[in-house]
Write an enzyme that holds these catalytic residues in place. Structure first.
Site, PDB file in Angstrom:
ATOM      1  CE  LYS A  71       4.739   1.379   3.821  1.00  0.00           C
ATOM      2  NZ  LYS A  71       5.648   0.533   4.622  1.00  0.00           N
ATOM      3  CG  ASN A  72       8.202   2.725   1.515  1.00  0.00           C
ATOM      4  OD1 ASN A  72       7.889   2.305   2.632  1.00  0.00           O
ATOM      5  ND2 ASN A  72       8.029   2.025   0.419  1.00  0.00           N
TER       6      ASN A  72
ATOM      7  CB  CYS B   2       6.074  -7.421   4.723  1.00  0.00           C
ATOM      8  SG  CYS B   2       4.869  -6.106   4.532  1.00  0.00           S
TER       9      CYS B   2
ATOM     10  NE  ARG C 221      11.827  -6.777   4.300  1.00  0.00           N
ATOM     11  CZ  ARG C 221      10.869  -5.881   4.104  1.00  0.00           C
ATOM     12  NH1 ARG C 221      10.931  -5.080   3.078  1.00  0.00           N
ATOM     13  NH2 ARG C 221       9.851  -5.788   4.926  1.00  0.00           N
TER      14      ARG C 221
ATOM     15  CG  ASP D 156       7.137  -1.802  -2.340  1.00  0.00           C
ATOM     16  OD1 ASP D 156       7.366  -2.964  -1.977  1.00  0.00           O
ATOM     17  OD2 ASP D 156       7.391  -0.809  -1.640  1.00  0.00           O
TER      18      ASP D 156
ATOM     19  NE  ARG E 212       3.031  -2.821   8.183  1.00  0.00           N
ATOM     20  CZ  ARG E 212       3.854  -3.431   7.326  1.00  0.00           C
ATOM     21  NH1 ARG E 212       3.487  -4.545   6.732  1.00  0.00           N
ATOM     22  NH2 ARG E 212       5.032  -2.923   7.055  1.00  0.00           N
TER      23      ARG E 212
END
Length: 419
Positions: free
Chosen positions: A22-23, A117, A122, A306, A398
């Site tokens: 995903k990232n 999230c 951030r 993570d 997600r």
């Protein structure tokens, strides 16, 4: 909203294929805005965040086609608008990644300040400052970053802190800038490297990716092409912890083992037998109770933020006392409070959680608070006695492709309950 029901107590056994990251997929999809031509991106995971990214591109008028094998074909020549609206950005912070590409190629971008999230502030000041140093005029108005520029100019950018999305945004912007851009204190994550490799495939001139100094020599344009997203190291790590916490044996396939060195080291410290192949990793914890481990998160190649929630879950039933220290995000312990509802013994002291392992967890209704917190609650539910119900699982969708199906394939008693 859908819920997950998990009947705990079954050791997991078997193999699971890991999806695309995903990232890596999200910045690569944003980077298609830079390309003059058709881009085909393969190994894209079927996730809500990816759907949101495609919707965002489509909202701007970009042509996005999805094929049956989870490939995405993007053609930005049809773009009509240069706005990333709040209703999309609020659900996914990675939407900020369109800022650099839009500004570099089209000279303008109106991007809502991000959401995503609930794991703390951030800030986007590093993105904004870097683009300003490259010649952009940027104002923050009505909750939007409003950026304008002629052709961006190469610059030496020294990032205040290591930031993955900041590094990615500035690297993308620099690909079409005039002259050379040097990004110092750059993020070294594999997903940053994957984005750089994608851009190079499309004609960008980038060196130093994977180190803390990235050098980008601007080019006039990028051309179309095809690229495969790398495997998701966080998904792989999650399934390895699932094998460990249930005292089972799990083999993850389609992985790059070197991306998980810090996670593998902690699994071995926890007493697991870890076997590494060319593109596989196996954990064997059969017949053994895990040992508590101490974890401290830090930028890659250190232990990933993570993965801390998953190891917190492992520590709840491990032998001994373990500490989890979070150095990246200041509000990423909300899952600890939910795990207490399952009987975990957790004490919070600032950015450190002290976890004393208990013999067993007991099922209870719990609520997911963010993406990785959701994963930790699933892991805890796999070993809790009784039926655990997890609410607000849209967070899971997600970031984890077909989570319950993959766990069912390993023998877990888990099912989705539609609302």
């Amino acid at each position: 909203m859908d819920r997950l029901h998990i009947l705990g107590g079954t050791p997991l056994e078997g193999e699971v294929r890991i999806s695309g990251a995903k990232n890596a997929a999200l910045p690569i999809l944003a980077a298609t805005l830079l390309v003059d031509g058709v881009v085909r991106v393969g190994n894209v995971p079927h996730l809500q965040d990816v759907t949101t990214s495609n919707e965002l591109l489509g909202r701007m008028g970009v042509s996005v086609t999805i094929n049956e094998r989870m490939g995405v074909e993007v053609d930005a020549s049809t773009i009509r608008e240069f706005v990333a609206p709040y209703e999309l950005v609020k659900t996914m912070r990675a939407s900020i990644l369109v800022l650099g590409p839009l500004l570099a190629r089209f000279g303008r971008a109106d991007v809502s300040l991000p959401g995503g999230c609930a794991i703390g502030a951030r800030p986007v000041n590093i993105h904004v400052s870097g683009l300003q140093q490259m010649g952009a005029d940027i104002r923050i108005e009505n909750g939007y970053i409003k950026a304008r520029a002629g052709r961006l100019k190469g610059a030496r950018l020294i990032l205040d802190t290591v930031t993955v999305t900041g590094t990615e945004n500035l690297m993308m912007a620099a690909t079409l800038a005039q002259g050379t851009t040097i990004i110092e204190n750059a993020a070294r994550e594999p997903e940053v490297v994957d984005l750089a490799n994608f851009l190079i495939t499309m004609g960008a001139k980038i060196t130093g990716h994977g180190t803390d100094t990235i050098v980008i020599e601007g080019v006039d344009s990028l051309h179309g092409g095809s690229y495969e997203v790398l495997p998701d190291r966080i998904e792989a790590g999650t399934y390895l912890v699932a094998g460990a916490i249930t005292r089972g044996r799990v083999l993850v396939k389609n992985v790059i083992p070197s991306h998980l060195d810090s996670v593998i080291a902690k699994l071995r410290e926890a007493g697991g037998t870890v076997t590494v192949g060319d593109s596989t990793i196996a954990i064997d914890m059969r017949g053994r109770r895990p040992l508590s481990v101490d974890v401290r998160t830090a930028p890659y190649p250190a232990f990933p933020t993570d993965m801390q929630a998953q190891f917190a879950a492992l520590n709840t039933i491990a032998q001994g006392v373990g500490t989890i220290t979070e150095t990246i995000f200041e509000n990423r312990f909300m899952h600890m409070l939910e795990m207490r509802r399952l009987g975990a013994e957790i004490r919070l002291e600032g950015n450190t959680a002290i976890i004393r392992g208990v013999d067993k967890l007991n099922a209870a209704p719990v609520m997911a608070t963010d993406l990785r917190a959701s994963a930790s609650l699933v892991l805890a539910g796999l070993v809790a006695e009784g039926l655990t119900e997890i609410e607000r699982i849209y967070h899971i969708d997600r970031g984890y492709e077909a989570l319950e199906e993959k766990l069912q394939g390993l023998g877990a008693k888990i099912k989705r309950i539609p609302d």
